[in-house]
Scaffold this active site. Structure first.
Site, PDB file in Angstrom:
ATOM      1  N   LYS A  20       0.832  -1.204   0.000  1.00 36.63           N
ATOM      2  CA  LYS A  20       0.000   0.000   0.000  1.00 36.63           C
ATOM      3  C   LYS A  20       0.870   1.259   0.000  1.00 36.63           C
ATOM      4  CE  LYS A  20      -3.886  -2.283   2.209  1.00 36.63           C
ATOM      5  NZ  LYS A  20      -4.278  -2.880   0.970  1.00 36.63           N
ATOM      6  N   CYS A  21       1.924   1.221  -0.785  1.00 42.53           N
ATOM      7  CA  CYS A  21       2.903   2.300  -0.842  1.00 42.53           C
ATOM      8  C   CYS A  21       2.858   2.940  -2.230  1.00 42.53           C
ATOM      9  CB  CYS A  21       4.292   1.697  -0.579  1.00 42.53           C
ATOM     10  SG  CYS A  21       5.682   2.813  -0.775  1.00 42.53           S
ATOM     11  N   GLY A  22       3.236   4.195  -2.308  1.00 40.69           N
ATOM     12  CA  GLY A  22       3.319   4.855  -3.604  1.00 40.69           C
ATOM     13  C   GLY A  22       4.300   4.181  -4.545  1.00 40.69           C
ATOM     14  N   PHE A  23       5.268   3.441  -3.978  1.00 41.55           N
ATOM     15  CA  PHE A  23       6.261   2.739  -4.793  1.00 41.55           C
ATOM     16  C   PHE A  23       5.841   1.304  -5.127  1.00 41.55           C
ATOM     17  CE2 PHE A  23       9.203   5.734  -2.435  1.00 41.55           C
ATOM     18  CZ  PHE A  23       9.392   6.584  -3.515  1.00 41.55           C
ATOM     19  N   THR A  24       4.666   0.869  -4.662  1.00 38.82           N
ATOM     20  CA  THR A  24       4.214  -0.507  -4.909  1.00 38.82           C
ATOM     21  C   THR A  24       4.247  -0.890  -6.390  1.00 38.82           C
ATOM     22  OG1 THR A  24       2.904  -0.452  -2.883  1.00 38.82           O
ATOM     23  CG2 THR A  24       2.366  -2.177  -4.470  1.00 38.82           C
TER      24      THR A  24
END
Length: 157
Positions: free
Chosen positions: A35-39
């Site tokens: 659930k990360c912007g970098f996922t």
């Protein structure tokens, strides 16, 4: 023998994994979160893996919930995210990468390749490259996309 090959971890399915099986391979180790912007980097990592796995590239993903609780789920929900991104490289049980409960893999990596701000992981998707002899070579920041690592990876395969 490199200290790297003495390390062990548990897969997302709870199986023991010995790093000794990585001898002779170039390895990328990355702390991940679903659930990360970098996922979306899962996609780039998978593309690198598919392109170079037959040349000896291995990628190991370690889910971590230490950064804004961006990996809150259990193994089943993590696995669901991996399916969405088509991830086929090994993913391990959720671990800590900083603090008193830091997993031995990340203790080793941080000691060998400290970041510019010291001996800690700054965020999800910090990537480490280890050569065929178990020597950590380079640390890539979370903002570095997997495709930006390709030239370096090719040079060490």
């Amino acid at each position: 023998m490199s200290e790297f090959y003495n390390l062990k971890a548990k897969t997302l399915q709870g199986k023991d994994f010995s790093f000794e099986s990585l001898k002779g391979k170039t390895v990328i180790i990355v702390n991940t979160a679903s659930k990360c912007g970098f996922t979306p980097q899962y996609d780039g990592l998978e593309k690198l893996y598919q392109k170079y796995k037959n040349e000896g590239l291995e990628i190991l993903g370690f889910p971590c919930n230490q950064f804004l609780k961006q990996e809150p789920g259990d193994s089943k929900s993590i696995d669901g995210c991996l399916i969405n991104y088509g991830v086929s490289f090994p993913i391990f049980e959720k671990i800590d990468v900083n603090g008193s409960k830091t997993h031995p893999v990340f203790k080793f990596l941080k000691r060998k390749l400290p970041g510019i701000f010291g001996n800690f992981i700054k965020w999800n998707f910090t990537k480490f490259v280890i050569d065929k002899n178990g020597k950590p070579l380079k640390r890539f920041a979370p903002i570095t996309k997997p495709e930006e690592m390709e030239t370096f990876i090719k040079s060490v395969l």
